[in-house]
Design a protein around this motif. Structure first.
Motif, PDB file in Angstrom:
ATOM      1  N   TRP B  28       0.311 -69.480 -34.933  1.00 59.34           N
ATOM      2  CA  TRP B  28       1.007 -69.776 -36.183  1.00 59.34           C
ATOM      3  C   TRP B  28       0.048 -69.543 -37.335  1.00 59.34           C
ATOM      4  CZ3 TRP B  28       5.888 -70.063 -35.177  1.00 59.34           C
ATOM      5  CH2 TRP B  28       6.372 -70.743 -34.047  1.00 59.34           C
ATOM      6  N   LYS B 185       2.733 -62.675 -43.581  1.00 65.56           N
ATOM      7  CA  LYS B 185       2.695 -63.171 -42.196  1.00 65.56           C
ATOM      8  C   LYS B 185       2.734 -64.698 -42.164  1.00 65.56           C
ATOM      9  CE  LYS B 185      -0.199 -59.370 -40.489  1.00 65.56           C
ATOM     10  NZ  LYS B 185      -1.101 -58.820 -41.488  1.00 65.56           N
ATOM     11  N   ASP B 187       3.877 -68.360 -41.702  1.00 67.07           N
ATOM     12  CA  ASP B 187       4.910 -69.071 -40.952  1.00 67.07           C
ATOM     13  C   ASP B 187       5.302 -70.384 -41.626  1.00 67.07           C
ATOM     14  OD1 ASP B 187       5.061 -67.238 -38.700  1.00 67.07           O
ATOM     15  OD2 ASP B 187       3.053 -67.953 -38.185  1.00 67.07           O
ATOM     16  N   THR B 213      11.323 -71.069 -43.854  1.00 70.69           N
ATOM     17  CA  THR B 213       9.895 -71.374 -43.735  1.00 70.69           C
ATOM     18  C   THR B 213       9.641 -72.865 -44.008  1.00 70.69           C
ATOM     19  OG1 THR B 213       9.384 -69.153 -44.527  1.00 70.69           O
ATOM     20  CG2 THR B 213       7.609 -70.764 -44.645  1.00 70.69           C
ATOM     21  N   LEU B 236       7.657 -75.799 -36.720  1.00 73.98           N
ATOM     22  CA  LEU B 236       7.622 -74.427 -36.188  1.00 73.98           C
ATOM     23  C   LEU B 236       7.928 -74.403 -34.698  1.00 73.98           C
ATOM     24  CD1 LEU B 236       4.443 -73.128 -38.081  1.00 73.98           C
ATOM     25  CD2 LEU B 236       6.791 -72.329 -38.416  1.00 73.98           C
TER      26      LEU B 236
END
Lengths: 345, 369
Positions: B28, B185, B187, B213, B236
């Motif tokens: 992550w 990129k 997360d 997000t 996540l």
């Protein structure tokens, strides 16, 4: 000894350009002011320089003091100018003997303020056991100084048992600090224009020579390195030492003696206490065999009650200073670039 | 700082890191928005405690770093005008403009003063009626209320010799610019606690939803950051995206209404050029028309040609989280705090400065301890 010193009656309230002109005004300022307050046999000769005899290996040091404000909680520029040079000599393992004293005074400085500075110089010299034997006074135009700048130089005799040199430091030696970090710098900042905040923090300015000499007397060459971490703070001293010795220095955040109010002020301003200036503080590197004994003796001295062992010399990360954080992480403590400036948010 | 000790408690730190190690199942990338968060992560050695799958990247949250070269040139130009006292926070003084920094301008004779509050600048204007006092008003939503208040205060005092050079930047548009970048990129975000203390968390909801997000508002102490990272990773791992508030001791959902009102009284939202990123629409504050006589840009009729940024500085990639400071070919060689190519190496909140200061230029050192 009576150290109180009532101000004589001058027929001027402020310093003028004439006081630096070398004429009658200069003469009166020096006679009724400087010479009278700092009186001693060598100074009384009022010659262009001082003549004296000293036996043994000598140490010689000089420093200039340009601090603002000149009066701060716990002291003023006068005692700072004496203590600073006395301490520099003490860090060489020397018994400080004689100082020179040079003033650069800004036109318009109040005579009362100059008098207060002079009396502080007298008191600090008496406490340290040094004599001011020669000096100089100049006056600069209004706006070209900051009330007063002072330079002091000093000569001392190195103690026969002293063997202070960075090349004697080796892996396994122990790092000690004699007191609480960052007090002087934060005391000054608390009175800077635009930054005034309420605090009881006072500068730790003092002479350290008696404390140091007792340690050298008792522990001799087991005391390997001494330095007072003034501007640039503890971090700069340890970085210089790491560079000179090419050894690693590991300090523990948990062991760093820092007053709660000082820590709070540093948090508020975004400053790192490791880089904040100190005055009445010194760092020692000592042989591990005597570290605890040195610490005990220091803690019995008025100048060392908060002394702590803060770390050790290691063979990893040569030339670098590493800090183990309270929570167990590690980080490098590098040199400070420029001046520490308070953060934006 | 007794009130802080519980947020630096080693046992809690270890509890959070252990839980992070337990639940993290795959890589992550999390972005900490604020430079203060970056510094805390590096200064406390937290990065080495995280699971290897978690990558923390620095965001655009250093107000000094994102201030464009052109605005710094404007400040330097103002400082060099006769009878002008240019005031700013200390951080801004070392940042290079296109030719010199404010610190160098000061050394050349410009009257540049470091202040700690814009209200000090108003006092300075009162004390020097024969001078024009300009406050270089930099910062995110955090510093905007005090800067706005200085204008209100000057107006109440009837001062004609006070103005501000506004260079405020806003966090949510920057987050959207980062998330909208095809190379992005990220997360999850750690949002800056002090910005949310002023603005609240409501404006983050649509961003979390639109870009799917997670956004966790955090404080700046080790326990704050680790708990925030844990909250983000928990989301996540579960495939969730919502706004969570780790910093509840300071942040209310609606923020500080009084501070927001003061901002709205003086400022209007405007486009702003960010150093290394470029123009982001509606991402800054400018003095509004009601208070335009306090807008230094209008008062001094500044008309400078926009300066180019140093092409050797990759600050844009670093602040968008695309590269780490160590990945810059100039890091620690041509670019050092004493000779910075860009602001992130010189600001006390800058990512490059944090890595340089606390990692000693080479990350391997940490591993040898």
């Amino acid at each position: 000894m009576n150290l109180s010193c009532p101000m004589p009656k001058f027929d001027f309230d402020v310093i003028t350009m004439g006081h630096g002109g070398g004429g009658l005004l200069t003469h009166r300022l020096l006679q009724s002011g400087v010479f009278d307050v700092l009186k001693n046999d060598l100074l009384d000769q009022q010659h262009d320089g001082a003549s004296f005899e000293l036996n043994g290996k000598l140490a010689f040091s000089t420093d200039s003091y340009v601090i603002s404000p000149i009066f701060f909680p716990g002291g003023n520029i006068g005692e700072l100018a004496v203590n600073g040079t006395v301490n520099d000599l003490a860090m060489c393992g020397a018994v400080p003997k004689y100082l020179s004293l040079a003033f650069i005074i800004e036109e318009g400085m109040r005579m009362e303020a100059l008098w207060e500075v002079l009396v502080s110089i007298k008191n600090a010299a008496a406490k340290a056991g040094v004599q001011i034997v020669t000096g100089d006074t100049k006056v600069v135009e209004k706006g070209k100084g900051d009330q007063i700048f002072i330079n002091t130089s000093g000569i001392g005799v190195v103690h026969p048992k002293a063997a202070i040199h960075h090349n004697r430091v080796k892996e396994g030696d122990v790092i000690i600090v004699s007191g609480q970090l960052a007090q002087h710098g934060i005391a000054i900042m608390s009175k800077r224009q635009g930054l005034s905040f309420e605090t009881d923090i006072v500068s730790d300015t003092t002479n350290l020579n008696h404390t140091i000499l007792q340690l050298i007397e008792q522990f001799g060459d087991a005391i390997k390195f001494l330095r007072d971490p003034t501007r640039g703070g503890l971090a700069s001293v340890l970085n210089e030492l790491a560079e000179q010795t090419n050894l690693g220095y590991l300090i523990e955040q948990e062991q760093l003696p820092i007053d709660e109010q000082v820590e709070g002020a540093c948090e508020m301003l975004g400053l790192d206490p490791l880089y904040v200036a100190n005055e009445g503080l010194f760092v020692l590197v000592v042989d591990a065999a005597v570290a605890e004994s040195v610490l005990k003796q220091l803690q019995q001295d008025a100048n060392g009650q908060s002394a702590r062992i803060i770390g050790k010399v290691v063979n990893t990360h040569p030339g670098k200073v590493m800090l183990k954080s309270r929570i167990g992480g590690h980080r490098v403590v590098g040199y400070l670039t420029g001046e520490q400036l308070p953060r934006i948010c | 700082m007794k009130f802080l000790s519980e947020y630096r408690d080693p046992e809690m730190v270890h509890a959070y890191t252990a839980e992070l190690h337990r639940i993290t199942s795959r890589p992550w990338t999390l972005m900490e928005i604020c430079g203060g968060q970056t510094h805390s992560l590096v200064k406390n050695g937290l990065l080495d405690m995280l699971p290897k799958q978690i990558t923390m990247v620095h965001g655009p949250g250093c107000p000094v770093c994102v201030t464009s070269v052109s605005v710094i040139d404007e400040a330097i130009w103002l400082a060099q005008q006769p009878n002008v006292i240019l005031c700013s926070f200390g951080d801004m003084l070392r940042v290079p403009g296109s030719t010199i920094s404010l610190l160098e301008a000061k050394a050349q004779g410009a009257d540049v003063r470091i202040l700690y509050s814009p209200l000090e600048a108003v006092e300075l204007a009162q004390q020097h009626p024969d001078k024009q006092v300009v406050f270089f008003a930099v910062g995110f939503e955090t510093t905007a209320p005090a800067n706005a208040l200085s204008v209100v205060h000057a107006a109440e005092l009837g001062l004609h010799n006070y103005s501000i050079l506004a260079s405020h930047v806003l966090v949510p548009p920057a987050m959207e610019a980062i998330l909208g970048d095809p190379e992005n990129k990220i997360d999850a975000f750690l949002a800056a606690g002090h910005v949310c203390t002023i603005m609240g968390t409501e404006e983050y909801d649509p961003i979390a939803e639109k870009y799917q997000t997670p956004i966790v508002v955090t404080g700046f102490e080790p326990v704050d950051l680790l708990q925030g990272i844990l909250m983000a990773v928990q989301q996540l791992e579960k495939g969730e995206w919502k706004v969570e508030n780790q910093y509840a001791r300071s942040v209310q959902r609606e923020g500080n209404r009084m501070a927001q009102d003061t901002i709205q009284q003086v400022f209007a939202v405007s486009d702003r050029v960010w150093r290394g990123i470029g123009n982001i629409p509606q991402s800054g504050y400018e003095v509004n028309t009601r208070y335009q006589k306090y807008n230094a840009r209008l008062k001094f009729n500044i008309d400078l040609v926009a300066a180019e940024e140093n092409k050797d500085c990759i600050s844009g990639d670093i602040m968008k989280g695309l590269k780490k400071p160590f990945q810059c070919p100039n890091f620690g060689t041509r670019c050092k705090p004493e000779h910075p190519l860009g602001a992130p190496m010189v600001s006390s909140e800058g990512a490059c400065a944090a890595y340089y200061q606390y990692s000693g230029q080479v990350s391997e050192i940490i591993e040898t301890v």
